[in-house]
Design an enzyme around this catalytic site. Structure first.
Site, PDB file in Angstrom:
ATOM      1  CB  SER A  41      -0.930  -0.029   1.206  1.00  0.00           C
ATOM      2  OG  SER A  41      -1.896   0.991   1.098  1.00  0.00           O
ATOM      3  CG  ASN A  42      -0.389   4.653  -1.265  1.00  0.00           C
ATOM      4  OD1 ASN A  42      -1.092   5.349  -0.549  1.00  0.00           O
ATOM      5  ND2 ASN A  42      -0.845   4.069  -2.375  1.00  0.00           N
ATOM      6  CG  HIS A  43       3.387   6.550   3.779  1.00  0.00           C
ATOM      7  ND1 HIS A  43       3.319   5.819   4.933  1.00  0.00           N
ATOM      8  CD2 HIS A  43       4.646   6.386   3.293  1.00  0.00           C
ATOM      9  CE1 HIS A  43       4.486   5.230   5.144  1.00  0.00           C
ATOM     10  NE2 HIS A  43       5.305   5.559   4.160  1.00  0.00           N
TER      11      HIS A  43
END
Ligand code: CTP
Length: 398
Positions: free
Chosen positions: A208-210
């Site tokens: 995923s990402n931030h």
């Protein structure tokens, strides 16, 4: 129409007080929350019981209830209101408001209120024409109050002249127009994406990402505030929505986001892709947890569908498409390429090199580039202010 608007009415002691019942009914019918303050003199013209029954709220009149010892907070009431209408407003109340006198609950609330204030004078013709009344009304206008001018006609005294309170139906339409003037997206359907996507590797791990989703959620709230019907397709976030006009579609993966977006795309007038969609997803999602075996493992990834690029290919002339670009290098150049390749109307660029910009914080520093190559740089702002800037740009292009 006025759904969930908080409307505070101030009723003073004039014969027109009885007409306020019609205004309360119209406001309640259109979905507004109505609270009423009566001056002690107003109660001689209409009973608090009638007013509280119609408004479905207790009537405020004194600073405290002598029976229960309860104190009523005029400051809180002033802050609760989206709009405060004093109707009918007698010469006495007008004079006191113009001079900052606060000897009853209505006047104390008036002095505390921060919302727009409308005043509908009602009195006999000579009182209305008196130079002191004229001077006081001018002072109220100078203090940013809006005057709903008195009308010419038959007065309670039997005389005919200017001094009648404006009719309740007209006051209602003034209130309605006031709220609708900002509804620049009324009748428009807006599709917004927000947050990260989650690409599952096995039942316990994912890529995923931030992205926090904050930017997309602020955009959704802003669009709803402007009157649009909003679909928010969101990856996992922990933000709660305020406006009930937003329909949230919760998704996890890029594939799910693609499907949800295309379900609503054709019916949408404006589409804003604020989500941080994963560019790659594992070729294979393991059904069972991958066990630790060797020092290294390879996870083969395959590219996801570029949702925005596909939207760009399918969009009609009636649809407006906005994308985001998060860059670390050659920002303007890269953003311009995305704008062109994805056939966008404009792109919102944020650079991770800028302090306070990007994913997780409450602020963002953006640059807009539109299809005419116009570049507009903005200073660091809260994400809510950035959302306002984005919709100002959208409205300028519509
Ligand atoms: N986007 C999308 N679908 C993807 C990837 C991105 O719709 N599979 C959208 C994003 O929501 C954003 C825009 O495309 O509005 C640009 O995303 P960004 O990650 O900055 O660019 P990419 O096109 O993914 O290119 P790169 O990662 O190489 O910068």
């Amino acid at each position: 129409m006025l759904s969930s608007k908080n409307i505070l009415l101030g009723v003073t002691g004039g014969i027109a007080a009885y007409k306020i019942t019609f205004l309360i009914r119209a406001l309640k019918k259109s979905g507004a929350n109505v609270k009423v303050i009566m001056t002690p003199d107003a109660k001689a013209f209409i009973t608090p019981l009638t007013i509280s029954t119609l408004s479905e709220n207790p009537v405020y009149s004194e600073f405290s209830n002598s029976l229960t010892g309860e104190w009523f907070n005029h400051v809180e009431l002033g802050l609760w209101a989206d709009i405060f209408i004093i109707a009918p407003a007698t010469a006495n109340t007008i004079a006191k408001m113009a001079n900052g006198i606060s000897d009853n609950f209505l006047l104390a609330t008036y002095l505390s209120a921060k919302c727009p204030i409308f005043i509908a004078p009602a009195m006999d013709l000579d009182m209305f024409a008196h130079p002191t009344t004229t001077k006081n009304i001018k002072q109220l206008i100078k203090n940013n109050n809006k005057i709903i001018d008195a009308k010419y006609g038959e007065l309670a005294s039997g005389l005919v002249g200017k001094g009648r309170m404006e009719e309740p139906e007209k006051i209602f339409s003034i209130i309605k127009n006031y709220f609708e003037k900002d509804l620049t997206l009324l009748g428009k359907k807006v599709l917004i994406t927000a947050g990260p996507t989650i690409e599952q590797i096995d039942p316990v791990r994912f890529i995923s990402n931030h992205s926090s989703g904050k930017m997309g959620y602020h955009l959704a709230e802003k669009a709803a505030e402007l009157g649009a019907e909003v679909i928010l397709v969101s990856g996992p976030t922990n933000i709660s929505l305020i406006n009930q006009k937003i329909t949230k579609i919760a998704i996890k993966s890029a594939e799910e986001m693609y499907d949800a977006v295309f379900k609503y795309f054709n019916a949408s007038h404006i589409v804003i892709m604020a989500a941080a969609v994963a560019d790659y997803t594992p070729v294979k999602q393991e059904k069972s947890k991958i066990k630790k075996k060797s020092d290294s493992i390879d996870i083969q990834l395959t590219s996801t569908k570029d949702i925005l690029a596909t939207l760009g290919k399918k969009k009609t002339k009636k649809q407006l498409l906005v994308g985001f670009a998060l860059e670390t290098d050659n920002e303007i150049e890269n953003a311009k390429k995305k704008l062109l390749n994805k056939n966008l109307d404009f792109i919102v660029l944020n650079s991770l090199k800028d302090k306070g910009a990007g994913f997780e914080g409450d602020t963002n520093k953006v640059t807009f580039i539109d299809k005419n190559n116009k570049v507009e740089k903005f200073k660091l702002k809260s994400k809510s202010e950035v959302a306002t800037d984005i919709f100002n740009k959208v409205l300028s292009l519509l």
